[in-house]
Scaffold this motif. Structure first.
Motif, PDB file in Angstrom:
ATOM      1  N   SER A  46       2.697   9.174   0.355  1.00  0.00           N
ATOM      2  CA  SER A  46       2.434  10.151  -0.692  1.00  0.00           C
ATOM      3  C   SER A  46       3.187  11.451  -0.428  1.00  0.00           C
ATOM      4  O   SER A  46       3.824  12.018  -1.329  1.00  0.00           O
ATOM      5  N   ASP A 103     -10.850   1.860   3.471  1.00  0.00           N
ATOM      6  CA  ASP A 103      -9.582   2.577   3.271  1.00  0.00           C
ATOM      7  C   ASP A 103      -9.628   3.380   1.972  1.00  0.00           C
ATOM      8  O   ASP A 103      -8.680   3.376   1.185  1.00  0.00           O
ATOM      9  N   GLN A 129       0.826  -1.208   0.000  1.00  0.00           N
ATOM     10  CA  GLN A 129       0.000   0.000   0.000  1.00  0.00           C
ATOM     11  C   GLN A 129       0.861   1.260   0.000  1.00  0.00           C
ATOM     12  O   GLN A 129       0.586   2.221  -0.725  1.00  0.00           O
ATOM     13  N   MET A 130       1.903   1.261   0.817  1.00  0.00           N
ATOM     14  CA  MET A 130       2.771   2.426   0.893  1.00  0.00           C
ATOM     15  C   MET A 130       3.526   2.634  -0.414  1.00  0.00           C
ATOM     16  O   MET A 130       3.661   3.767  -0.896  1.00  0.00           O
ATOM     17  N   VAL A 163      -8.367   7.754   3.953  1.00  0.00           N
ATOM     18  CA  VAL A 163      -7.110   7.119   3.581  1.00  0.00           C
ATOM     19  C   VAL A 163      -6.291   6.835   4.832  1.00  0.00           C
ATOM     20  O   VAL A 163      -6.168   7.679   5.719  1.00  0.00           O
ATOM     21  N   ARG A 174      -0.479   5.470   4.109  1.00  0.00           N
ATOM     22  CA  ARG A 174      -0.564   5.851   2.697  1.00  0.00           C
ATOM     23  C   ARG A 174      -0.356   7.353   2.530  1.00  0.00           C
ATOM     24  O   ARG A 174       0.286   7.803   1.566  1.00  0.00           O
ATOM     25  N   GLU A 204       1.372   4.292  -3.189  1.00  0.00           N
ATOM     26  CA  GLU A 204       1.200   5.736  -3.037  1.00  0.00           C
ATOM     27  C   GLU A 204       2.501   6.477  -3.329  1.00  0.00           C
ATOM     28  O   GLU A 204       2.479   7.565  -3.928  1.00  0.00           O
TER      29      GLU A 204
END
Length: 495
Positions: free
Chosen positions: A306, A128, A79-80, A298, A302, A83
């Protein structure tokens, strides 16, 4: 024997006829050098991920798909990375995976359904910030709808949680975070976020917030895995006091003159104004940035990824330029009722919490990125490292200065000023180093990083050491260029 020109590679006693010409690249580079920054993402992997735990990826990860393969679909690591790639599509990332803490617990939540539906329609669930659409047909019972919800959630392996119909209440869907740990408590579950979305008549949903997640992995072994690396931009999902203290201590050591491995960590924290203010008050490091998460769908990890991607993108090109207005691609803005007002954000900045702003179209943008450093070692308030532009610009000056000395004079001899030596001798003096340093400052002024070079020149100290004849001591006071953050004016009108 010594001659009027000293060569690095041509021996002084060569007798065989020939043309022996060495090539020296020490003066090939002109202008200011590019500064390398290594973007490192650390986080939990799932059993399906192929990454070796506590081991940096050998190759620079250049695609989000590769990151998903390493962490496993739906993992924190994946997920990280997704982003970060959106925010910095040209970046190359190093991933370090870890398993969940064995003694940790996964967060759980629930969606309770009531029915039957008196009309057909579509449920707009958001897990999410990812929309999960569930079709409902007129006369569907609560148990039918619950089963459909569980099936739709489980059909998306990229979601951070899984679903199962409750064993004793068939109208209830139990939710479980894929990972053990505190992060699962921040997984947002809601429905009907955007205008026009509504539940079919006869259907109601009751969401129980995700709670009960405990235990984060220890970041210590992961930091040890990158101990020798320079200039890390670290993206971390864990914000507990123990892990944050280890990051701060490790990065403070890196920042010192004996290592010069300037590094910075980005995290994000959820909470009310009071809890965020408290959290910021407990942190005091120039090497950490804590980004606010104010009611956003979110997850904070994440958001951190970003923001870090955007800051790394701009910081590598110009360490002094503000981040204000940089968009965070793909992140939806929180509802207006959940956003902090300007006075609240101003106070959060004072507490060391970085803030975001939102456009009328729902665009999420960076407002101000700060560090948590608020007081010096004597407890006196300071703004020395309030903005990371100050730290990154000062470090750039240090890096450029170091590169200049290391490339121009890597194996030179040292003599006093005004020593009468042949022009071809590899000898440097304090006066020469002073001239080189002032010229560097002029280059950095032209690049928009320094100002007031006349004062810099007047205050620059460059002396041969009295204690060690092989050492030159210097003190420089570069005036870092500032950021145009505020325009204040008064309008005194005349009728």
């Amino acid at each position: 024997m010594a001659d009027n020109v000293s060569f690095r590679e041509v021996p002084a006693d060569i007798l065989v006829p020939g043309q022996y010409i060495e090539i020296d690249g020490s003066r090939a580079d002109t202008g200011t050098p590019p500064i390398p920054r290594k973007i490192v993402i650390i986080g939990n992997k799932l059993p399906g991920g192929t990454a070796i735990t506590a081991t940096p990826t050998e190759e620079a990860i250049a695609t989000a798909d590769r990151a998903v393969q390493l962490g496993g679909r739906g993992s924190l690591l994946a997920q990280m990375a997704i982003e970060a790639f959106k925010a910095h599509p040209y970046g190359k990332f190093t991933l370090i995976a870890t398993d969940d803490l064995g003694d940790g617990a996964a967060a759980t939540g629930a969606i309770a359904v009531a029915g039957p539906a008196t009309e057909s329609g579509t449920l707009a669930l958001y897990i999410d910030a990812t929309k999960v659409s569930v079709g409902v047909t007129k006369a569907d019972t609560a148990t039918t709808i619950a089963a459909a919800i569980a099936a739709k959630i489980n059909a998306n392996p990229d979601l951070p949680l899984t679903a199962a119909v409750d064993g004793s209440d068939a109208a209830k869907v139990n939710l479980s975070a894929r990972h053990k740990g505190e992060c699962g408590n921040d997984i947002d579950v809601r429905y009907n976020f955007y205008m026009g979305e509504a539940l079919p008549s006869g259907v109601t949903l009751t969401v129980t917030k995700m709670t009960g997640g405990t235990g984060n992995p220890d970041i210590g072994p992961l930091l040890a895995a990158i101990r020798g690396d320079d200039r890390i931009v670290l993206i971390c999902p864990w914000t507990d006091a123990s892990n944050m203290a280890k990051i701060e201590a490790d990065f403070a050591e890196r920042f010192g003159p004996m290592k010069q491995q300037e590094s910075h960590c980005f995290v994000s924290v959820s909470g009310t104004y009071a809890s965020l203010n408290t959290y910021g008050g407990l942190r005091n490091s120039p090497h950490t940035t804590v980004v606010v998460r104010e009611g956003s769908m979110v997850s904070p990890w994440r958001i951190a990824a970003s923001v870090a991607g955007r800051c790394a993108l701009r910081g590598s090109a110009d360490p002094a330029r503000p981040f204000f207005g940089m968009t965070l691609p793909g992140l939806p803005a929180p509802a207006e009722k959940d956003r902090f007002d300007q006075p609240t954000r101003n106070n959060l900045l004072k507490a060391g919490i970085s803030t975001l702003r939102y456009g009328p179209d729902g665009t999420v943008m960076i407002e101000m990125i700060v560090s948590t450093y608020k007081t010096n070692s004597m407890g006196v308030p300071t703004r020395a490292y309030f903005k990371i532009q100050s730290k990154w610009t000062a470090d750039y000056f240090r890096y450029a200065w170091k590169v200049l000395i290391a490339t121009r004079y890597p194996d030179f001899k040292l003599a006093n000023d005004d020593t009468d030596f042949a022009p071809g001798q590899p000898i440097v003096t304090a006066k020469t180093l002073r001239l080189e340093t002032v010229a560097l400052a002029k280059d950095l002024e032209y690049a928009g990083l320094l100002e007031n070079i006349a004062d810099f020149k007047n205050t620059l100290i460059m002396l041969r050491s009295q204690a060690n004849p092989n050492q030159v001591n210097s003190v420089a006071s570069p005036d870092l260029v500032n950021q145009f953050d505020v325009f204040a004016a008064a309008i005194k009108f005349i009728n």
